[in-house]
Write an enzyme that holds these catalytic residues in place. Sequence first.
Site, PDB file in Angstrom:
ATOM      1  N   HIS A   1      18.690  69.856  90.388  1.00 39.31           N
ATOM      2  CA  HIS A   1      17.469  69.492  89.650  1.00 39.31           C
ATOM      3  C   HIS A   1      17.829  68.571  88.502  1.00 39.31           C
ATOM      4  O   HIS A   1      18.997  68.474  88.104  1.00 39.31           O
ATOM      5  CB  HIS A   1      16.754  70.730  89.093  1.00 39.31           C
ATOM      6  CG  HIS A   1      15.990  71.480  90.134  1.00 39.31           C
ATOM      7  ND1 HIS A   1      16.548  72.469  90.906  1.00 39.31           N
ATOM      8  CD2 HIS A   1      14.703  71.349  90.547  1.00 39.31           C
ATOM      9  CE1 HIS A   1      15.639  72.934  91.745  1.00 39.31           C
ATOM     10  NE2 HIS A   1      14.519  72.276  91.552  1.00 39.31           N
TER      11      HIS A   1
ATOM     12  N   LYS B   1      15.641  70.659  83.215  1.00 45.37           N
ATOM     13  CA  LYS B   1      15.237  71.968  83.707  1.00 45.37           C
ATOM     14  C   LYS B   1      15.816  73.064  82.809  1.00 45.37           C
ATOM     15  O   LYS B   1      16.995  73.080  82.507  1.00 45.37           O
ATOM     16  CB  LYS B   1      15.695  72.159  85.141  1.00 45.37           C
ATOM     17  CG  LYS B   1      15.178  73.456  85.759  1.00 45.37           C
ATOM     18  CD  LYS B   1      15.355  73.479  87.253  1.00 45.37           C
ATOM     19  CE  LYS B   1      14.790  74.735  87.882  1.00 45.37           C
ATOM     20  NZ  LYS B   1      13.363  74.962  87.531  1.00 45.37           N
TER      21      LYS B   1
HETATM   22  N1  NDP Z   1       6.273  76.213  91.618  1.00 50.03           N
HETATM   23  C1  NDP Z   1       6.509  74.916  91.794  1.00 50.03           C
HETATM   24  O1  NDP Z   1       6.204  74.316  92.855  1.00 50.03           O
HETATM   25  C2  NDP Z   1       7.131  74.141  90.672  1.00 50.03           C
HETATM   26  C3  NDP Z   1       7.468  74.791  89.522  1.00 50.03           C
HETATM   27  N2  NDP Z   1       7.939  74.090  88.433  1.00 50.03           N
HETATM   28  C4  NDP Z   1       8.154  74.847  87.207  1.00 50.03           C
HETATM   29  O2  NDP Z   1       7.110  74.512  86.306  1.00 50.03           O
HETATM   30  C5  NDP Z   1       7.577  74.581  84.957  1.00 50.03           C
HETATM   31  C6  NDP Z   1       7.225  73.288  84.238  1.00 50.03           C
HETATM   32  O3  NDP Z   1       7.904  72.224  84.871  1.00 50.03           O
HETATM   33  P1  NDP Z   1       7.732  70.740  84.279  1.00 50.03           P
HETATM   34  O4  NDP Z   1       6.305  70.370  84.240  1.00 50.03           O
HETATM   35  O5  NDP Z   1       8.699  69.874  85.009  1.00 50.03           O
HETATM   36  O6  NDP Z   1       8.266  70.954  82.780  1.00 50.03           O
HETATM   37  P2  NDP Z   1       7.877  70.106  81.474  1.00 50.03           P
HETATM   38  O7  NDP Z   1       8.821  70.519  80.412  1.00 50.03           O
HETATM   39  O8  NDP Z   1       7.745  68.672  81.845  1.00 50.03           O
HETATM   40  O9  NDP Z   1       6.397  70.629  81.113  1.00 50.03           O
HETATM   41  C7  NDP Z   1       6.181  71.881  80.491  1.00 50.03           C
HETATM   42  C8  NDP Z   1       5.164  71.631  79.396  1.00 50.03           C
HETATM   43  O10 NDP Z   1       4.779  72.874  78.833  1.00 50.03           O
HETATM   44  C9  NDP Z   1       4.684  72.679  77.423  1.00 50.03           C
HETATM   45  N3  NDP Z   1       4.691  73.956  76.724  1.00 50.03           N
HETATM   46  C10 NDP Z   1       5.671  74.537  76.007  1.00 50.03           C
HETATM   47  N4  NDP Z   1       5.250  75.726  75.532  1.00 50.03           N
HETATM   48  C11 NDP Z   1       3.960  75.880  75.964  1.00 50.03           C
HETATM   49  C12 NDP Z   1       2.962  76.881  75.807  1.00 50.03           C
HETATM   50  N5  NDP Z   1       3.201  77.989  75.081  1.00 50.03           N
HETATM   51  N6  NDP Z   1       1.761  76.714  76.414  1.00 50.03           N
HETATM   52  C13 NDP Z   1       1.501  75.601  77.129  1.00 50.03           C
HETATM   53  N7  NDP Z   1       2.401  74.603  77.311  1.00 50.03           N
HETATM   54  C14 NDP Z   1       3.608  74.758  76.732  1.00 50.03           C
HETATM   55  C15 NDP Z   1       5.857  71.793  77.111  1.00 50.03           C
HETATM   56  O11 NDP Z   1       5.711  71.206  75.832  1.00 50.03           O
HETATM   57  P3  NDP Z   1       7.079  70.754  75.093  1.00 50.03           P
HETATM   58  O12 NDP Z   1       7.793  69.825  76.046  1.00 50.03           O
HETATM   59  O13 NDP Z   1       6.621  70.055  73.842  1.00 50.03           O
HETATM   60  O14 NDP Z   1       7.842  72.004  74.840  1.00 50.03           O
HETATM   61  C16 NDP Z   1       5.748  70.781  78.253  1.00 50.03           C
HETATM   62  O15 NDP Z   1       4.872  69.733  77.929  1.00 50.03           O
HETATM   63  C17 NDP Z   1       9.058  74.916  85.064  1.00 50.03           C
HETATM   64  O16 NDP Z   1       9.208  76.314  84.931  1.00 50.03           O
HETATM   65  C18 NDP Z   1       9.429  74.528  86.493  1.00 50.03           C
HETATM   66  O17 NDP Z   1      10.492  75.314  87.023  1.00 50.03           O
HETATM   67  C19 NDP Z   1       8.123  72.731  88.468  1.00 50.03           C
HETATM   68  C20 NDP Z   1       7.826  72.035  89.620  1.00 50.03           C
HETATM   69  C21 NDP Z   1       7.329  72.687  90.813  1.00 50.03           C
HETATM   70  O1  LIG Z   2      11.898  72.567  87.343  1.00 52.28           O
HETATM   71  C1  LIG Z   2      11.577  71.867  88.346  1.00 52.28           C
HETATM   72  O2  LIG Z   2      11.472  70.629  88.359  1.00 52.28           O
HETATM   73  C2  LIG Z   2      11.300  72.614  89.609  1.00 52.28           C
HETATM   74  N1  LIG Z   2      11.276  73.928  89.531  1.00 52.28           N
HETATM   75  C3  LIG Z   2      10.900  74.785  90.594  1.00 52.28           C
HETATM   76  C4  LIG Z   2      11.983  75.828  90.818  1.00 52.28           C
HETATM   77  O3  LIG Z   2      12.512  76.313  89.776  1.00 52.28           O
HETATM   78  O4  LIG Z   2      12.260  76.127  91.997  1.00 52.28           O
HETATM   79  C5  LIG Z   2      10.416  74.084  91.846  1.00 52.28           C
HETATM   80  C6  LIG Z   2      10.993  72.730  92.097  1.00 52.28           C
HETATM   81  O5  LIG Z   2      12.277  72.862  92.704  1.00 52.28           O
HETATM   82  C7  LIG Z   2      11.049  71.861  90.873  1.00 52.28           C
END
Ligand code: NDP
Ligand SMILES: O=C(O)C1=N[C@H](C(=O)O)C[C@H](O)C1
Length: 246
Positions: free
Chosen positions: A135, A139
């Site tokens: 990743h 992450k």
């Molecule tokens: N299930 C799936 O298919 C997938 C899951 N994921 C998961 O999703 C999550 C987010 O991924 P991603 O979007 O890439 O991460 P990012 O860091 O790009 O986005 C997360 C956002 O959440 C914000 N944030 C922090 N604290 C809070 C809060 N208390 N309430 C609301 N928002 C908050 C962050 O702000 P700031 O940056 O200012 O802290 C940031 O803007 C990860 O856990 C990842 O593993 C990701 C892709 C696919």
């Molecule tokens: O953090 C990410 O980007 C992603 N997180 C998810 C995971 O923890 O499996 C899903 C995807 O692989 C992208």
Amino acid sequence: MKIALLGYGKMGQIIEHFALERGHEIVLKINIDNQEDLTVANLRKADVAIDFSTPDAAIDNIYACFDANLPVVVGTTGWYGQLQEVKNDCLERNNALLYGSNFSIGVNLFFHVNKVLAQVMNNFPAYEVQVEEIHHTQKLDSPSGTAMTLAEGIIDNLDRKSEWVNELVGTPFEDVIKKEQLLIESHRIENIPGTHTVVYSSEVDEIEFKHTAHSRSGFALGAVVAAEWLEKRQGFYNITDIFDFK
Ligand SMILES: NC(=O)C1=CN([C@@H]2O[C@H](COP(=O)(O)OP(=O)(O)OC[C@H]3O[C@@H](n4cnc5c(N)ncnc54)[C@H](OP(=O)(O)O)[C@@H]3O)[C@@H](O)[C@H]2O)C=CC1
Ligand SMILES: O=C(O)C1=N[C@H](C(=O)O)C[C@H](O)C1
């Protein structure tokens, strides 16, 4: 459908794109800098919430949705240690939650094939097995939730494995892997959306099953489809409940 986005980072912004494309309306966006807007009144403006925040934020966001009796789709990973308590509270209060480590169709197909293959490999003890994930460097959690799901699918179906251990490559790792342990090897490389591989290796050959995300679009579209599925339901679900891989 009126959607509340909890987390407006990489995933939240792509989810917004697909939600609007499918005719939905974004009525609330919560990020780290407007926590004061996370209120029952504001959440009740939505029909469903979609959480892609952080491992440390997800639980509070989930309970805020439960307080508002708002169905919530949780894509955030790194909080599964508290899954059982969240499930109990969800069911006790007649709420609705759907979670998934990976919302892409491709990975959910991979999850299914992984379990079937693990059952078959009970007949071939010469093969060792491990999971690898790659990743992006932003992450926060390791191993990935997807890798954990793959590892658990193997452990549940392959008798010779009973637990997993994680090595985040580039950080100290002194463990000696026991034969009953399944190694998840995690790599962090710039700009990789998500690559997962299950490797079965013997003295004479290696079999690899690999899923490579080209972008975050598959995850985001899957999350919106999951929200459409959850909107009128009650209960506690996993993304695999939506797919029928018979
Ligand atoms: N299930 C799936 O298919 C997938 C899951 N994921 C998961 O999703 C999550 C987010 O991924 P991603 O979007 O890439 O991460 P990012 O860091 O790009 O986005 C997360 C956002 O959440 C914000 N944030 C922090 N604290 C809070 C809060 N208390 N309430 C609301 N928002 C908050 C962050 O702000 P700031 O940056 O200012 O802290 C940031 O803007 C990860 O856990 C990842 O593993 C990701 C892709 C696919
Ligand atoms: O953090 C990410 O980007 C992603 N997180 C998810 C995971 O923890 O499996 C899903 C995807 O692989 C992208």
